[in-house]
Design an enzyme around this catalytic site. Sequence first.
Site, PDB file in Angstrom:
ATOM      1  N   THR A 149       0.846  -1.190   0.000  1.00 27.29           N
ATOM      2  CA  THR A 149       0.000   0.000   0.000  1.00 27.29           C
ATOM      3  C   THR A 149       0.881   1.238   0.000  1.00 27.29           C
ATOM      4  O   THR A 149       1.787   1.347   0.827  1.00 27.29           O
ATOM      5  CB  THR A 149      -0.986   0.059   1.191  1.00 27.29           C
ATOM      6  OG1 THR A 149      -1.468   1.385   1.338  1.00 27.29           O
ATOM      7  CG2 THR A 149      -0.344  -0.357   2.481  1.00 27.29           C
ATOM      8  N   ASP A 151      -0.046   4.059   0.806  1.00 26.29           N
ATOM      9  CA  ASP A 151      -0.440   4.896   1.941  1.00 26.29           C
ATOM     10  C   ASP A 151       0.348   4.574   3.207  1.00 26.29           C
ATOM     11  O   ASP A 151       0.303   5.340   4.165  1.00 26.29           O
ATOM     12  CB  ASP A 151      -1.930   4.713   2.269  1.00 26.29           C
ATOM     13  CG  ASP A 151      -2.837   5.104   1.125  1.00 26.29           C
ATOM     14  OD1 ASP A 151      -2.341   5.758   0.179  1.00 26.29           O
ATOM     15  OD2 ASP A 151      -4.027   4.761   1.154  1.00 26.29           O
ATOM     16  N   ARG A 196      -6.538   7.770   1.375  1.00 24.85           N
ATOM     17  CA  ARG A 196      -7.956   7.878   1.751  1.00 24.85           C
ATOM     18  C   ARG A 196      -8.142   8.347   3.190  1.00 24.85           C
ATOM     19  O   ARG A 196      -8.845   9.303   3.464  1.00 24.85           O
ATOM     20  CB  ARG A 196      -8.638   6.519   1.559  1.00 24.85           C
ATOM     21  CG  ARG A 196     -10.115   6.506   1.905  1.00 24.85           C
ATOM     22  CD  ARG A 196     -10.694   5.119   1.673  1.00 24.85           C
ATOM     23  NE  ARG A 196     -10.544   4.731   0.285  1.00 24.85           N
ATOM     24  CZ  ARG A 196     -11.356   5.124  -0.699  1.00 24.85           C
ATOM     25  NH1 ARG A 196     -12.356   5.936  -0.438  1.00 24.85           N
ATOM     26  NH2 ARG A 196     -11.163   4.720  -1.938  1.00 24.85           N
ATOM     27  N   TYR A 323      -1.542   8.022  -9.990  1.00 24.57           N
ATOM     28  CA  TYR A 323      -1.269   6.969 -10.971  1.00 24.57           C
ATOM     29  C   TYR A 323       0.178   6.996 -11.434  1.00 24.57           C
ATOM     30  O   TYR A 323       0.765   5.961 -11.748  1.00 24.57           O
ATOM     31  CB  TYR A 323      -2.242   7.091 -12.154  1.00 24.57           C
ATOM     32  CG  TYR A 323      -3.658   6.759 -11.753  1.00 24.57           C
ATOM     33  CD1 TYR A 323      -4.015   5.445 -11.439  1.00 24.57           C
ATOM     34  CD2 TYR A 323      -4.627   7.742 -11.628  1.00 24.57           C
ATOM     35  CE1 TYR A 323      -5.299   5.130 -11.032  1.00 24.57           C
ATOM     36  CE2 TYR A 323      -5.914   7.440 -11.224  1.00 24.57           C
ATOM     37  CZ  TYR A 323      -6.246   6.129 -10.920  1.00 24.57           C
ATOM     38  OH  TYR A 323      -7.519   5.823 -10.508  1.00 24.57           O
TER      39      TYR A 323
END
Length: 406
Positions: A149, A151, A196, A323
């Site tokens: 991930t 994040d 997020r 992206y």
Amino acid sequence: MVKKVAILTAGGFAPCLSSAIGGLIERYTEIAPEVEIIAYRHGYQGLLQGDFLVVDDTVRKNAALLHKFGGSPVGNSRVKLTNAKDLVKRGLVQEGVNPLEFAANRLVEDGVDVLHTIGGDDTNTTAADLAKYLHDNDYELTVVGLPKTIDNDVIPIKQSLGAWTAAEQGSIFAQNVVAEHNSGSRMLIVHEVMGRHCGWLTAATAQKYREWLDEQEWLPEIGLSKEAWDVHGVYVPEGEINIAAESERLNKIMDEVGNVTIFLSEGAGLDSIVAEMEAQGEEVPRDPFGHVRLNEVNPGAWFGDQFAKKLNAEKVLIQKSGYFSRSAAANDADLALIKECTDLAVDKALASEPGVIGHDEENGDVLSAIAFDRIKGGKAFDINQDWYKKMLADIGQEFPKPAQAH
């Protein structure tokens, strides 16, 4: 005894998937060349469809090539095995079929002894559900996951694979985007970074970008000014955004410097945006996991609009680095971390010891196979870290109040 291994990558891309596949293949070829390896195409979608690639001798011999590329050669998808309605709609299972049972039976049919999942918390906990189902039905499957991930938000893993690279690539992206700052007067640039509920990537990207700034030589006499190229605001989900106070501060920068650049986590202020949409009777778009589809809600545009009015911006540029960052090939730091993790993943798989491989923050940062029931998503970025506080102080941004937990 392990005879056959399957690999799958799932969820969004991160700069580690291709390399992690290569690392697993290299390690098996090195210490257990007799083990068969297959790779399901497009993650759990391929598992449901029985669609896989065979890792033959040519692939084994050339597996090192995978370290040079981003993306995933075997493909990803967002498939939640417990969301039967969505899977029926997509034609992946028939009405009335239990997708978990169907996937488990497919693994049995394919003769898989070990499943390596490379993904986030949803990917790995779904794999654990599969293993439990098979165990309850007298078929032993060892699942060994790798944490992917950008994040860096998997509990209790210190550093997710690919996150370092994503921050570095976000900085490279910003270097070109911020060069647009004087393509018009009173320019507002919003660099929207993926994340997020976790602001780690936004903060780390801003930090990397400012390290690059410090390495450059400047010539303000002709307008090549470090102040104009700098980041003027960094906003993450873990800190409240006082739009009124920040607008006043940024307006002064706009007057003095001539432009303003913001690094914004796409999840920052998301609750406010969703609440506003729902109050207006708009439907909030969500994915099969129930997450808000951020690319459709477009937080960058929302915040850009809020600030543009208050800063009297004559031009607004909103650019998303996600992206660009997530599809990059792994950098040297990530390649070293990936090798460390894939080597241990194979060792654990051959010893039939399941878990997700990572440095365990709750156990002295020891690299180990962490039990699946301890794996959770949504790890918050700690805004009280010294480096983050210093960065905000250096750009003149007041340290924010902690945001309310989601």
